[in-house]
Design an enzyme around this catalytic site. Structure first.
Site, short mmCIF file in Angstrom:
data_model
loop_
_atom_site.label_atom_id
_atom_site.label_comp_id
_atom_site.label_asym_id
_atom_site.label_seq_id
_atom_site.Cartn_x
_atom_site.Cartn_y
_atom_site.Cartn_z
N SER A 1 41.50 -3.99 22.41
CA SER A 1 40.87 -3.27 23.52
C SER A 1 41.78 -3.20 24.73
CB SER A 1 39.56 -3.96 23.92
OG SER A 1 38.65 -3.90 22.85
N ASP B 1 31.21 -2.78 20.15
CA ASP B 1 32.30 -3.41 19.42
C ASP B 1 31.88 -4.78 18.86
OD1 ASP B 1 35.24 -3.92 18.80
OD2 ASP B 1 34.91 -5.47 20.31
N HIS C 1 32.02 -6.19 15.09
CA HIS C 1 32.67 -7.43 14.64
C HIS C 1 31.67 -8.33 13.90
CE1 HIS C 1 36.67 -7.16 16.43
NE2 HIS C 1 36.13 -6.65 17.52
ZN LIG Z 1 37.81 -2.46 21.97
#
Ligand SMILES: [Zn+2]
Length: 366
Positions: free
Chosen positions: A75, A254, A258
């Protein structure tokens, strides 16, 4: 002869048209980043919600997400590409591989007299917001990143992460050497620690909303949406007659990827779409605002493998728990949106925004 004159006139008219199109610049820019939001994430939101705001965009492009030396970006490098127009190494925050500062779209915006702001559901020192106001070679230096708010002069900061600002004596994690809260208050910030008080803040003041010690609760566990926070930010930023640039991050999309947790994922996407709707509604009224929605990378190789025809239920699967090199969408609406058509590298998003902010820049710049 007459034919020739006509030909020249038509040519002039055409070139005027092209120039006029090229220089159509927005007064305000709202950039929304769905962290990890690959194309299938957008598909899930669209299938799940008949009124998905993604369907309202008139321009769509695709971004190739890489860091400077790795196919899979994190990121920090992903947001640096967008914030500066340059790729860097994973974990780096708006510095190049030799640790030189990379000039950001927020820095240019402030130089031009625009207001700037960030709204995130992560800690405000997180890897996606940080490249918009800090320069450092590690995303993990949270205390240093927090300190960089003192000189970055953002007008609006909303998210979590109070622990990085509060010292031990006040219940935070911050070592005692610098009282950054005091420094920020002396810079004119009003501090807010809960949504109710934040929503009563005066639109004329600079605001720092730290609504949680760590990141914000998941969308399903809080009483306000990312759209509500975006709306507060817009009320503040819109007081600047010269315009503003706001970055909004749906940070936990995100994290759901994950975690390979599709329930969490759909609810974070829905929360993010409240912010996209708020931005589009503002832009529709204002008529001089460009809204851009994109992602820094894809997470988990997510795909939709089954479900009912009416999408009452979707079977969502992930190939891993990491980021992937899947292309991500760029959705744009408003003055300058045409620039975002096509397939291009992630850093071009930053360069296109630079171009829109500064009419002395030439386009394209490679
Ligand atoms: Zn990211």
């Amino acid at each position: 002869m007459i034919r020739l004159i006509w030909f020249v006139l038509v040519l002039c008219f055409l070139s005027f048209e092209i120039n006029a199109q090229e220089i159509r610049r927005p007064k305000n820019i709202i950039l929304l980043i769905g962290d990890g939001m690959g194309l299938n994430y957008v598909a899930a939101n669209i299938l799940n919600d008949q009124n998905s705001p993604f369907k309202k965009f008139t321009t769509v492009g695709l971004s190739i997400t890489k860091s400077i030396d790795e196919l899979i970006t994190d990121s920090a490098a992903g947001a640096t590409a967008i914030a500066t127009g340059y790729r860097t190494k994973n974990r780096y925050i708006s510095v190049d591989t030799s640790y030189n500062k990379l000039y950001t779209i927020f820095e240019l915006a402030r130089k031009k007299g625009l207001s700037t702001g960030i709204v995130v559901t992560d800690d405000v020192t997180g890897a996606t917001p940080a490249p918009f106001f800090a320069h450092i070679n590690s995303r993990y230096e949270r205390f240093d990143i927090a300190k960089q708010f003192i000189n970055s002069n953002l007008d609006v900061v909303i998210g979590g992460g109070a622990k990085n600002f509060l010292q031990f004596s006040s219940g935070g994690n911050r070592p005692g050497e610098v009282n950054i809260m005091r420094a920020l208050v002396s810079k004119g910030y009003g501090f807010y620690y809960d949504f109710i008080n934040l929503s009563k803040s005066l639109s004329s003041e600079k605001i720092f909303g730290l609504l949680a010690k760590e990141s914000l609760p998941a969308a399903s566990k809080r009483e306000y949406t990312l759209g509500n926070l975006t709306s507060i930010a817009l009320n503040h930023l819109n007081t600047n007659e010269d315009g503003f640039i706001l970055m909004v991050e749906g940070s936990q999309i995100d994290w759901a990827g994950h975690d390979t947790n599709y329930v969490y994922l759909l609810s974070e996407l829905e929360d993010f779409s409240t912010a996209v709707n708020t931005a589009l509604e503002f832009a529709q009224k204002d008529k001089n605002t460009l809204v851009i929605v994109t992602a820094d990378h894809e997470t988990g190789g997510m795909t939709i493998t089954d479900g009912t025809y009416t999408a009452d239920s979707l079977k969502i699967e992930f190939v891993n728990t990491h980021h992937t090199a899947g292309l991500v969408g760029v959705f744009a609406a408003g003055p300058g949106e045409d620039l975002f058509k096509g397939i291009y590298d992630n850093y071009m998003i930053g360069r296109k925004i630079f171009f829109l902010l500064d009419d002395s820049l030439e386009y394209p710049f490679n």
